[in-house]
Scaffold this motif. Structure first.
Motif, PDB file in Angstrom:
ATOM      1  N   LYS A 125      -8.771 -15.133 -10.736  1.00  0.00           N
ATOM      2  CA  LYS A 125      -8.371 -13.460  -9.790  1.00  0.00           C
ATOM      3  C   LYS A 125      -6.867 -14.429  -9.219  1.00  0.00           C
ATOM      4  N   VAL A 126      -6.710 -14.884  -9.430  1.00  0.00           N
ATOM      5  CA  VAL A 126      -4.958 -15.176  -8.399  1.00  0.00           C
ATOM      6  C   VAL A 126      -4.304 -15.337  -9.422  1.00  0.00           C
TER       7      VAL A 126
ATOM      8  N   ARG B 106      -3.272 -11.525  -9.958  1.00  0.00           N
ATOM      9  CA  ARG B 106      -2.502 -10.633  -8.987  1.00  0.00           C
ATOM     10  C   ARG B 106      -1.291 -11.048  -9.202  1.00  0.00           C
TER      11      ARG B 106
ATOM     12  N   ARG C 267       0.381  -8.949 -11.433  1.00  0.00           N
ATOM     13  CA  ARG C 267       0.498  -7.729 -11.139  1.00  0.00           C
ATOM     14  C   ARG C 267       1.690  -8.013 -10.210  1.00  0.00           C
ATOM     15  N   ILE C 268       1.629  -8.650 -10.615  1.00  0.00           N
ATOM     16  CA  ILE C 268       3.348  -8.926  -9.026  1.00  0.00           C
ATOM     17  C   ILE C 268       4.453  -9.138  -9.933  1.00  0.00           C
TER      18      ILE C 268
ATOM     19  N   GLN D  23       5.874  -6.370 -10.856  1.00  0.00           N
ATOM     20  CA  GLN D  23       5.954  -4.916  -9.345  1.00  0.00           C
ATOM     21  C   GLN D  23       7.192  -5.983  -9.705  1.00  0.00           C
TER      22      GLN D  23
ATOM     23  N   ALA E 110       1.242  -8.111  -1.736  1.00  0.00           N
ATOM     24  CA  ALA E 110       0.904  -7.958  -2.367  1.00  0.00           C
ATOM     25  C   ALA E 110       0.840  -9.749  -2.656  1.00  0.00           C
TER      26      ALA E 110
ATOM     27  N   GLY F 267      -1.440 -10.763  -0.392  1.00  0.00           N
ATOM     28  CA  GLY F 267      -3.191 -10.614  -0.717  1.00  0.00           C
ATOM     29  C   GLY F 267      -2.881 -11.807  -0.861  1.00  0.00           C
ATOM     30  N   VAL F 268      -2.484 -12.643  -1.866  1.00  0.00           N
ATOM     31  CA  VAL F 268      -2.492 -14.135  -2.376  1.00  0.00           C
ATOM     32  C   VAL F 268      -2.551 -15.315  -1.690  1.00  0.00           C
TER      33      VAL F 268
END
Length: 94
Positions: A9-10, A13, A16-17, A20, A47, A50-51
């Motif tokens: 999950k981490v 993310r 994705r970062i 970005q 983001a 969120g991590v």
């Protein structure tokens, strides 16, 4: 420690970062409008928070809970102090 599901999950993310960040780099190279770039950097910061939340949740549910359940008062105090220190950093930088 994080279980495999949490790690993935981490990691998802963070991937994705990374995308970005690459997009922001391209925006700068293309001389895009500053406000558009700032909007994207704000999204990256969000983001990353969120991590941080996922990692903190994992820490509280594993390391801190284990320390509290143990009879080791020094370990309990250490874990609680760590959490309070991190929360203090979040408040100063948030």
């Amino acid at each position: 420690m994080m279980d495999e599901k949490q790690k993935e999950k981490v990691a998802a993310r963070l991937r994705r970062i990374e995308g970005q960040i690459g997009g922001i780099r391209n925006m700068i190279e293309e001389d895009r409008y500053c406000i558009d770039i700032l909007n994207q950097t704000s999204a990256v910061v969000s983001a990353l928070r969120g991590v941080e939340d996922l990692v903190m949740q994992n820490h509280l549910n594993t390391c801190v809970v284990d320390a509290i359940k143990s009879d080791d008062e020094a370990n309990q105090e250490e874990k609680l102090n760590e959490v309070m220190e991190v929360i203090g950093k979040f408040r100063r930088h948030g």
